[in-house]
Design an enzyme around this catalytic site. Structure first.
Site, PDB file in Angstrom:
ATOM      1  N   GLU A   1      15.003  52.744  43.821  1.00  0.00           N
ATOM      2  CA  GLU A   1      14.021  51.792  44.332  1.00  0.00           C
ATOM      3  C   GLU A   1      13.102  52.502  45.316  1.00  0.00           C
ATOM      4  O   GLU A   1      13.555  53.396  46.038  1.00  0.00           O
ATOM      5  CB  GLU A   1      14.742  50.625  45.025  1.00  0.00           C
ATOM      6  CG  GLU A   1      15.600  49.831  44.041  1.00  0.00           C
ATOM      7  CD  GLU A   1      16.292  48.611  44.666  1.00  0.00           C
ATOM      8  OE1 GLU A   1      16.145  48.389  45.878  1.00  0.00           O
ATOM      9  OE2 GLU A   1      16.969  47.894  43.903  1.00  0.00           O
TER      10      GLU A   1
ATOM     11  N   HIS B   1      13.784  43.611  44.599  1.00  0.00           N
ATOM     12  CA  HIS B   1      15.023  43.434  45.387  1.00  0.00           C
ATOM     13  C   HIS B   1      14.855  42.346  46.463  1.00  0.00           C
ATOM     14  O   HIS B   1      15.106  42.576  47.650  1.00  0.00           O
ATOM     15  CB  HIS B   1      15.429  44.773  46.032  1.00  0.00           C
ATOM     16  CG  HIS B   1      16.911  44.821  46.330  1.00  0.00           C
ATOM     17  ND1 HIS B   1      17.658  45.969  46.278  1.00  0.00           N
ATOM     18  CD2 HIS B   1      17.791  43.846  46.684  1.00  0.00           C
ATOM     19  CE1 HIS B   1      18.911  45.719  46.584  1.00  0.00           C
ATOM     20  NE2 HIS B   1      19.008  44.432  46.837  1.00  0.00           N
TER      21      HIS B   1
HETATM   22  N1  NAD Z   1      19.479  41.022  44.983  1.00  0.00           N
HETATM   23  C1  NAD Z   1      19.761  40.857  46.252  1.00  0.00           C
HETATM   24  O1  NAD Z   1      18.871  40.787  47.100  1.00  0.00           O
HETATM   25  C2  NAD Z   1      21.195  40.722  46.669  1.00  0.00           C
HETATM   26  C3  NAD Z   1      21.517  39.955  47.798  1.00  0.00           C
HETATM   27  C4  NAD Z   1      22.858  39.797  48.125  1.00  0.00           C
HETATM   28  C5  NAD Z   1      23.842  40.432  47.381  1.00  0.00           C
HETATM   29  N2  NAD Z   1      23.493  41.206  46.326  1.00  0.00           N
HETATM   30  C6  NAD Z   1      24.514  41.887  45.528  1.00  0.00           C
HETATM   31  O2  NAD Z   1      25.157  40.910  44.708  1.00  0.00           O
HETATM   32  C7  NAD Z   1      26.482  41.336  44.383  1.00  0.00           C
HETATM   33  C8  NAD Z   1      27.472  40.201  44.583  1.00  0.00           C
HETATM   34  O3  NAD Z   1      27.485  39.820  45.957  1.00  0.00           O
HETATM   35  P1  NAD Z   1      28.660  38.888  46.509  1.00  0.00           P
HETATM   36  O4  NAD Z   1      28.339  38.577  47.937  1.00  0.00           O
HETATM   37  O5  NAD Z   1      28.920  37.774  45.576  1.00  0.00           O
HETATM   38  O6  NAD Z   1      29.854  39.934  46.447  1.00  0.00           O
HETATM   39  P2  NAD Z   1      31.429  39.619  46.414  1.00  0.00           P
HETATM   40  O7  NAD Z   1      32.069  40.846  46.915  1.00  0.00           O
HETATM   41  O8  NAD Z   1      31.704  38.322  47.083  1.00  0.00           O
HETATM   42  O9  NAD Z   1      31.743  39.428  44.848  1.00  0.00           O
HETATM   43  C9  NAD Z   1      31.787  40.472  43.931  1.00  0.00           C
HETATM   44  C10 NAD Z   1      32.782  40.067  42.862  1.00  0.00           C
HETATM   45  O10 NAD Z   1      32.700  40.995  41.792  1.00  0.00           O
HETATM   46  C11 NAD Z   1      34.019  41.236  41.319  1.00  0.00           C
HETATM   47  N3  NAD Z   1      33.996  42.495  40.577  1.00  0.00           N
HETATM   48  C12 NAD Z   1      33.844  43.758  41.059  1.00  0.00           C
HETATM   49  N4  NAD Z   1      33.796  44.648  40.055  1.00  0.00           N
HETATM   50  C13 NAD Z   1      33.918  43.928  38.907  1.00  0.00           C
HETATM   51  C14 NAD Z   1      33.918  44.278  37.541  1.00  0.00           C
HETATM   52  N5  NAD Z   1      33.790  45.540  37.165  1.00  0.00           N
HETATM   53  N6  NAD Z   1      34.072  43.288  36.634  1.00  0.00           N
HETATM   54  C15 NAD Z   1      34.213  41.998  37.023  1.00  0.00           C
HETATM   55  N7  NAD Z   1      34.211  41.607  38.308  1.00  0.00           N
HETATM   56  C16 NAD Z   1      34.054  42.561  39.236  1.00  0.00           C
HETATM   57  C17 NAD Z   1      34.854  41.256  42.572  1.00  0.00           C
HETATM   58  O11 NAD Z   1      36.222  41.050  42.293  1.00  0.00           O
HETATM   59  C18 NAD Z   1      34.232  40.091  43.346  1.00  0.00           C
HETATM   60  O12 NAD Z   1      34.836  38.860  43.033  1.00  0.00           O
HETATM   61  C19 NAD Z   1      26.746  42.567  45.259  1.00  0.00           C
HETATM   62  O13 NAD Z   1      26.588  43.717  44.489  1.00  0.00           O
HETATM   63  C20 NAD Z   1      25.663  42.487  46.312  1.00  0.00           C
HETATM   64  O14 NAD Z   1      25.321  43.739  46.834  1.00  0.00           O
HETATM   65  C21 NAD Z   1      22.196  41.356  45.935  1.00  0.00           C
END
Ligand code: NAD
Length: 414
Positions: free
Chosen positions: A274, A297
């Site tokens: 990015e 993002h």
């Molecule tokens: N686009 C954005 O601006 C933005 C904003 C916030 C969060 N995010 C991203 O969104 C994602 C999710 O955030 P969250 O707060 O829900 O995180 P979280 O940690 O609460 O949830 C992630 C889930 O993914 C599961 N997981 C991990 N690897 C896996 C796999 N290979 N297969 C299946 N399940 C798997 C974990 O067990 C967990 O339940 C993160 O990567 C975070 O960085 C992006």
């Protein structure tokens, strides 16, 4: 110099607590801390290492966002620092090991933008299903294409959520309210909310879903989670979303499957590479494709999320400074002992070694100090114990505790 020289035992009145908030943190954070009587200084921009080394002297609580780097050198100069608030989600900009070894607690706001990501995902799913982006682009180009072909309702469709954490599970609830059938796959045991159904394999989810959306974390091993094989397993004319991590997806494969028509549309908010700064050029294999929504993002970027982050992190800093609470700290052992104004609280950060608690309690006992409540927690090399005693602890008791070889930091609270 030992850590005890760096951090003498201190008892701070609220009006003596100095706070420095950088990077235009939401005003609610400063307002909350001022309301507690703290001296709060705010600055719009980030500070480089040299300027921060100057600015941090005498500061007890520091607030940053993602572009101020907290290095070991900065922490060495931070002789009064109690805690750092990362008013954002990530904490990669902080040398956490260096902060922990100095007894500096770090807090962030992991959940403040969950709802914002969920709402963007919902908006994009409906936009893709109705080909809104494509139709709007046509209109801007002077093309009137009034047609129902390829436009669908989402009601009754199956949404497949990969990663059922904070965002995935909240999306599940909102999507069901819109009439989606929800299936999900997570590597951990997760409670299915509402009528959502757990899939036992990712393949099962891909074969049944009309829309597939990724919400997994960035743990090692997740890079390349979604490639050609997974796209080919998706139902013909299905939709794909990634608002989680750029490194998960093979964008060349995604492009080819969109061009072949197997994937009917996609929304992508995160990319393997990015641009670093506002205005830097953006390159991606996904540029220029029809029915593909690209966003920079911004999944979690809303004013509501910023406000929530401001309030949430400020309250964590307050709770730590005033009561020693570390719940949801990124680096410290978690303790949340209820505050009791009639008691005197000692907050002791120490190296996690056998017998420290016994030594502390032995020392208190020798000096006739009765323990009224106590909570200990450890995390890696650090231990943290909050001890409530009757008011009026003699200075020699505090000196003896501060002088223990395992002591990293001792604070008198309340
Ligand atoms: N686009 C954005 O601006 C933005 C904003 C916030 C969060 N995010 C991203 O969104 C994602 C999710 O955030 P969250 O707060 O829900 O995180 P979280 O940690 O609460 O949830 C992630 C889930 O993914 C599961 N997981 C991990 N690897 C896996 C796999 N290979 N297969 C299946 N399940 C798997 C974990 O067990 C967990 O339940 C993160 O990567 C975070 O960085 C992006």
């Amino acid at each position: 110099m030992t850590s005890n020289d760096l951090f003498p035992t201190e008892r701070l009145a609220d009006s003596d607590v100095r706070v420095l908030l950088l990077e235009n943190i939401h005003a609610d954070g400063a307002e909350f801390l001022r309301g507690k009587g703290y001296q709060v200084e705010t600055q719009d921009g980030a500070l480089g290492e040299d300027d921060l080394i100057e600015a941090i002297k005498g500061v007890h609580l520091l607030g940053i966002r993602s572009t101020t780097y907290i290095t070991e050198k900065v922490l060495d100069a931070a002789n009064d620092l109690l805690a750092i608030g990362a008013f954002c989600i990530g904490t990669n900009q902080i040398d956490l090991a260096a902060a922990t070894s100095r007894g500096v607690a770090v807090f962030n706001a992991p959940y403040s933008n969950t709802r914002s990501v969920v709402e963007l995902a919902i908006a994009e799913i409906i936009s893709l299903a109705r080909r809104l982006h494509e139709k709007s682009t046509d209109m801007h180009n002077g093309v009137w294409n009034k047609s129902a072909a390829g436009s669908h309702e989402v009601r009754g469709r199956t949404l497949g959520i990969i990663g059922y954490g904070n965002i995935g599970s909240q999306l599940s609830v909102v999507a069901e309210a819109l009439g989606f059938k929800v299936v999900f796959f997570d590597i951990d045991d997760k409670l299915a909310l509402g009528n959502a159904r757990r899939c036992s394999t990712i393949e099962e989810l891909l074969e049944t879903s009309d829309v597939v959306t990724l919400h997994v974390d960035g743990r090692p091993g997740n890079a390349g989670l979604f490639g050609r094989e997974q796209f080919e397993m998706m139902k013909p004319r299905s939709l794909f979303l990634n608002l989680s991590r750029g490194i998960l997806v093979d964008t060349v494969a995604l492009r080819e499957l969109i061009e072949s028509g197997h994937i009917a549309g996609a929304a992508v908010d995160v990319f393997p590479i990015e641009p670093k700064r506002q205005g830097d050029p953006f390159e991606s294999d996904l540029r220029g494709l029809k029915n593909v929504i690209l966003t920079p993002h911004v999944g979690g970027s809303t004013e509501e999320a910023q406000q929530d982050i401001g309030r949430f992190v400020a309250s964590k800093l307050r709770s730590y400074a005033a009561y020693g609470g570390t719940s949801l700290s990124v680096n410290m052992p978690e303790i949340n002992l209820p505050a009791d104004a009639s008691k005197h609280r000692l907050a002791h950060v120490h190296r996690n070694a056998p017998g420290v608690l016994a030594t502390i309690n032995g020392l208190l006992g020798e000096h006739g100090v009765n323990i009224e409540a106590q909570s200990l927690s450890t995390r890696g090399e650090i231990g943290y114990v909050l001890t409530d005693v009757a008011k009026g602890v003699a200075p020699e008791v505090l000196s003896a505790l501060a002088a223990l070889p395992e002591t990293v930091r001792l604070r008198e609270l309340t």
